[in-house]
Design a protein around this motif. Structure first.
Motif, mmCIF file in Angstrom:
data_model
loop_
_atom_site.group_PDB
_atom_site.id
_atom_site.type_symbol
_atom_site.label_atom_id
_atom_site.label_comp_id
_atom_site.label_asym_id
_atom_site.label_seq_id
_atom_site.Cartn_x
_atom_site.Cartn_y
_atom_site.Cartn_z
ATOM 1 N N ALA A 116 0.815 -1.219 0.000
ATOM 2 C CA ALA A 116 0.000 0.000 0.000
ATOM 3 C C ALA A 116 0.852 1.275 0.000
ATOM 4 N N MET A 117 2.058 1.202 0.564
ATOM 5 C CA MET A 117 2.956 2.365 0.646
ATOM 6 C C MET A 117 4.357 1.929 0.198
ATOM 7 N N PRO A 118 4.583 1.849 -1.120
ATOM 8 C CA PRO A 118 5.826 1.273 -1.628
ATOM 9 C C PRO A 118 7.059 2.184 -1.524
ATOM 10 N N GLU A 119 6.861 3.452 -1.200
ATOM 11 C CA GLU A 119 8.002 4.370 -1.137
ATOM 12 C C GLU A 119 8.628 4.346 0.258
ATOM 13 N N GLN A 120 9.876 3.891 0.336
ATOM 14 C CA GLN A 120 10.594 3.889 1.609
ATOM 15 C C GLN A 120 10.930 5.326 1.994
ATOM 16 N N ARG A 121 10.894 5.619 3.306
ATOM 17 C CA ARG A 121 11.188 6.967 3.781
ATOM 18 C C ARG A 121 12.117 6.922 4.991
#
Length: 177
Positions: A116-121
């Motif tokens: 659902a949230m594929p962008e690592q931060r």
């Protein structure tokens, strides 16, 4: 032994002595030194959150000025937050004139991508707290901000999607036998 050989030997000995000497990141006054230790903190549930549950946090403050944090929410379980790593950083203490020792800490951790949230931060965790030595307790406020992987988490003003919470904590002290 030539002068060059003696100079090299002296430089090598000095390097070994410096490497073996413990370094301190901060000189703690006695009241601030009492902050050193590991705390079990409680994050109260946020009734407006999409996942209003109590959170538990281990916060470790070392004499050398390092701070580490492990959070019970690291596994995710929320539509708003990804799973994340332990946090590491530093802390310092200041003495208020008439109050308890105050500490500030900045820690950094990394999120893990999900479907659902594929962008690592990168997450920056800012903590301001107060220590009650008589009760061995902490109270304070935490702010969490997020940055893209190529962002600068050392820039406190550049974070986004911030959230804040209050916490209370108790120092973990071994019981006598």
């Amino acid at each position: 032994m030539s002068r060059i050989t003696r100079s090299i030997a002296a430089a090598a000995a000095a390097t070994l002595l410096l490497a073996a000497a413990p370094l301190r990141a901060q000189d703690l006054d006695p009241e601030c030194a009492s902050l050193v230790g590991t705390y079990l903190n409680t994050r109260a549930p946020n009734p407006t959150s999409d996942n209003p549950r109590v959170g538990r946090i281990l916060l470790d403050l070392t004499e050398a000025g390092a701070a580490t944090m492990t959070d019970s929410a690291q596994g995710g379980g929320s539509e708003k937050y990804q799973p994340f790593s332990d946090a590491r950083g530093g802390w310092m203490c200041t003495m208020d004139v008439d109050g308890p020792p105050t500490f500030t800490a900045v820690l950094i951790d990394f999120t893990f991508p999900t479907e659902a949230m594929p962008e690592q931060r990168i997450a920056r965790v800012d903590i301001v707290g107060h220590y009650d030595e008589a009760a061995n307790t902490l109270t304070g406020e935490t702010k969490v901000s997020f940055y893209p992987m190529d962002g600068d988490p050392l820039d406190a003003e550049a974070g986004t999607d911030g959230t804040e919470y209050s916490f209370t904590g108790e120092k973990i002290v071994p019981l006598p036998h």
